[in-house]
Design a protein around this motif. Structure first.
Motif, PDB file in Angstrom:
ATOM      1  N   PHE A 103     -29.855  -5.122  32.590  1.00  0.00           N
ATOM      2  CA  PHE A 103     -29.376  -5.831  33.791  1.00  0.00           C
ATOM      3  C   PHE A 103     -30.209  -7.079  34.059  1.00  0.00           C
ATOM      4  O   PHE A 103     -29.701  -8.070  34.575  1.00  0.00           O
ATOM      5  CB  PHE A 103     -29.491  -4.923  35.033  1.00  0.00           C
ATOM      6  CG  PHE A 103     -28.351  -3.947  35.227  1.00  0.00           C
ATOM      7  CD1 PHE A 103     -27.041  -4.407  35.344  1.00  0.00           C
ATOM      8  CD2 PHE A 103     -28.587  -2.584  35.326  1.00  0.00           C
ATOM      9  CE1 PHE A 103     -25.998  -3.514  35.547  1.00  0.00           C
ATOM     10  CE2 PHE A 103     -27.545  -1.685  35.509  1.00  0.00           C
ATOM     11  CZ  PHE A 103     -26.246  -2.139  35.626  1.00  0.00           C
ATOM     12  N   GLU A 104     -31.504  -7.034  33.731  1.00  0.00           N
ATOM     13  CA  GLU A 104     -32.413  -8.141  34.087  1.00  0.00           C
ATOM     14  C   GLU A 104     -32.255  -9.370  33.190  1.00  0.00           C
ATOM     15  O   GLU A 104     -32.931 -10.376  33.388  1.00  0.00           O
ATOM     16  CB  GLU A 104     -33.855  -7.608  34.135  1.00  0.00           C
ATOM     17  CG  GLU A 104     -33.967  -6.557  35.235  1.00  0.00           C
ATOM     18  CD  GLU A 104     -35.352  -5.943  35.439  1.00  0.00           C
ATOM     19  OE1 GLU A 104     -36.354  -6.583  35.057  1.00  0.00           O
ATOM     20  OE2 GLU A 104     -35.411  -4.820  35.964  1.00  0.00           O
ATOM     21  N   SER A 105     -31.330  -9.296  32.224  1.00  0.00           N
ATOM     22  CA  SER A 105     -31.033 -10.456  31.377  1.00  0.00           C
ATOM     23  C   SER A 105     -30.419 -11.596  32.177  1.00  0.00           C
ATOM     24  O   SER A 105     -30.393 -12.734  31.716  1.00  0.00           O
ATOM     25  CB  SER A 105     -30.061 -10.072  30.250  1.00  0.00           C
ATOM     26  OG  SER A 105     -30.531  -8.955  29.555  1.00  0.00           O
ATOM     27  N   LYS A 157     -34.852  -1.883  23.850  1.00  0.00           N
ATOM     28  CA  LYS A 157     -34.738  -0.909  24.934  1.00  0.00           C
ATOM     29  C   LYS A 157     -34.295   0.414  24.311  1.00  0.00           C
ATOM     30  O   LYS A 157     -33.302   0.462  23.591  1.00  0.00           O
ATOM     31  CB  LYS A 157     -33.695  -1.322  25.978  1.00  0.00           C
ATOM     32  CG  LYS A 157     -33.524  -2.813  26.221  1.00  0.00           C
ATOM     33  CD  LYS A 157     -34.764  -3.527  26.676  1.00  0.00           C
ATOM     34  CE  LYS A 157     -34.479  -5.010  26.839  1.00  0.00           C
ATOM     35  NZ  LYS A 157     -35.731  -5.805  26.845  1.00  0.00           N
ATOM     36  N   GLY A 158     -35.035   1.486  24.628  1.00  0.00           N
ATOM     37  CA  GLY A 158     -34.663   2.804  24.121  1.00  0.00           C
ATOM     38  C   GLY A 158     -35.371   3.146  22.826  1.00  0.00           C
ATOM     39  O   GLY A 158     -36.042   2.299  22.215  1.00  0.00           O
ATOM     40  N   TYR A 190     -23.201   6.755  35.811  1.00  0.00           N
ATOM     41  CA  TYR A 190     -24.657   6.588  35.876  1.00  0.00           C
ATOM     42  C   TYR A 190     -25.024   6.020  37.233  1.00  0.00           C
ATOM     43  O   TYR A 190     -24.209   5.349  37.878  1.00  0.00           O
ATOM     44  CB  TYR A 190     -25.123   5.600  34.793  1.00  0.00           C
ATOM     45  CG  TYR A 190     -24.500   5.847  33.445  1.00  0.00           C
ATOM     46  CD1 TYR A 190     -25.071   6.748  32.540  1.00  0.00           C
ATOM     47  CD2 TYR A 190     -23.302   5.217  33.074  1.00  0.00           C
ATOM     48  CE1 TYR A 190     -24.476   7.002  31.314  1.00  0.00           C
ATOM     49  CE2 TYR A 190     -22.698   5.467  31.852  1.00  0.00           C
ATOM     50  CZ  TYR A 190     -23.296   6.361  30.974  1.00  0.00           C
ATOM     51  OH  TYR A 190     -22.697   6.619  29.761  1.00  0.00           O
ATOM     52  N   THR A 191     -26.262   6.253  37.666  1.00  0.00           N
ATOM     53  CA  THR A 191     -26.753   5.602  38.883  1.00  0.00           C
ATOM     54  C   THR A 191     -28.064   4.881  38.566  1.00  0.00           C
ATOM     55  O   THR A 191     -28.827   5.297  37.688  1.00  0.00           O
ATOM     56  CB  THR A 191     -27.002   6.601  40.034  1.00  0.00           C
ATOM     57  OG1 THR A 191     -27.912   7.600  39.559  1.00  0.00           O
ATOM     58  CG2 THR A 191     -25.711   7.247  40.496  1.00  0.00           C
ATOM     59  N   ASN A 198     -32.060   4.079  31.528  1.00  0.00           N
ATOM     60  CA  ASN A 198     -33.303   3.296  31.393  1.00  0.00           C
ATOM     61  C   ASN A 198     -33.087   1.997  30.628  1.00  0.00           C
ATOM     62  O   ASN A 198     -33.648   0.959  30.977  1.00  0.00           O
ATOM     63  CB  ASN A 198     -34.362   4.109  30.630  1.00  0.00           C
ATOM     64  CG  ASN A 198     -35.314   4.797  31.585  1.00  0.00           C
ATOM     65  OD1 ASN A 198     -35.420   4.397  32.748  1.00  0.00           O
ATOM     66  ND2 ASN A 198     -35.988   5.825  31.103  1.00  0.00           N
ATOM     67  N   ASN A 199     -32.297   2.074  29.551  1.00  0.00           N
ATOM     68  CA  ASN A 199     -31.996   0.871  28.771  1.00  0.00           C
ATOM     69  C   ASN A 199     -31.217  -0.123  29.636  1.00  0.00           C
ATOM     70  O   ASN A 199     -31.550  -1.305  29.723  1.00  0.00           O
ATOM     71  CB  ASN A 199     -31.111   1.183  27.555  1.00  0.00           C
ATOM     72  CG  ASN A 199     -31.761   2.110  26.546  1.00  0.00           C
ATOM     73  OD1 ASN A 199     -32.806   2.697  26.811  1.00  0.00           O
ATOM     74  ND2 ASN A 199     -31.131   2.245  25.388  1.00  0.00           N
TER      75      ASN A 199
END
Ligand code: NI
Length: 268
Positions: free
Chosen positions: A261-263, A201-202, A72-73, A255-256
């Motif tokens: 990551f922002e946790s 998320k999702g 993934y990117t 997207n999820n």
């Protein structure tokens, strides 16, 4: 083989709960309800430095049976990631391993990172992944500058190598039937949850829905003698749906993950 898969995960968990007491508390909370927790995946972070990059990681993880099955990117976070599983063993937790692409950073952040990774030589090992800090510590102001550009880089520069999070498989829970019920319980117990894009998320259409706590904090002493609490690690919850072949979806949804990551972002 120096360390087998079970020993790796035991060592990983022990380090994780040292810096993430909430994960141990939540595990206890769920266990007292009679739950026997299944780990969906663990996640790690690294820099794209030769010997420490995803190519090296793939070799390390192969030694305990893992093979990359997707990649993934994350362009807006300057990251790429691989997902790994153990072919033929669906009970083995998946591994999500991301790396920061240094060439995408501005000159100042890149030079801070290059100072931090200057002591690295040789190669990352499986044992390193269970808890090691091989970097030159940043100064407090280097850390703030870095985290302003990339919270991911800020986290990695202070926490080093260890599991960034473990993930409860919500499918395997018996007393809580949905991710909504898990969220409700955690809120009732006063855990802080990641609200980026909403608690969940999702969507079921993505075949994977996830939620996570906000990372605990840990005391960190910077190289210039200043100290502060920095984000450590968090706990994640994942529910998977069947794909069109009737198989439980095993991948990840960019997207999820982007929101998850922002946790570990600094909380103001
Ligand atoms: Ni995750």
């Amino acid at each position: 083989m120096l360390m087998d898969r079970d020993a790796f995960f035991t060592s990983l968990w022990n380090q994780y709960i040292r810096v993430t007491p909430q994960a141990n508390d939540i595990q206890t909370l769920l266990s007292t309800r009679g739950e026997c927790l299944v780990n969906d995946h663990v996640a790690f972070r690294t820099f794209d430095l030769k010997g420490y990059d995803l190519a090296t990681v793939s070799n390390i993880l192969a030694s305990i049976g893992y093979k990359a099955f997707d990649s993934y990117t994350f362009p807006n976070k300057m990251l790429r990631a691989n997902a790994y599983s153990v072919p033929g063993d669906p009970r083995a937790p998946k591994i999500f391993f991301s790396e920061l692409i240094r060439s995408e950073l501005d000159d100042e952040s890149r030079s801070i990172i290059n100072e931090i990774i200057a002591p690295l030589e040789g190669k990352l090992t499986l044992a390193d992944l269970t808890g090691s800090y091989p970097f030159a510590k940043p100064t407090a102001s280097q850390y703030e500058k870095l985290a302003d550009i990339s919270e991911y880089a800020g986290w990695l520069s202070t926490m080093g190598y260890q599991a960034n999070h473990f993930t409860v498989s919500v499918n395997s829970l018996r007393t809580l039937g949905s991710i909504e019920e898990v969220i409700e319980l955690l809120i009732e117990q006063n855990y802080r949850l990641n609200k980026v894009g909403g608690y969940i998320k999702g969507t079921p259409k993505d075949l994977l829905i996830q939620a996570s706590t906000i990372a605990d904090g840990i005391h960190f002493e910077f190289s210039d003698g200043l100290a502060s609490d920095v984000p450590s690690c968090f706990y994640e919850f994942a529910y998977r749906f069947n794909d069109s072949d009737g198989q439980l979806f095993q991948g990840f949804i960019p997207n999820n993950a982007n929101a998850i990551f922002e946790s570990t972002d600094r909380q103001s």
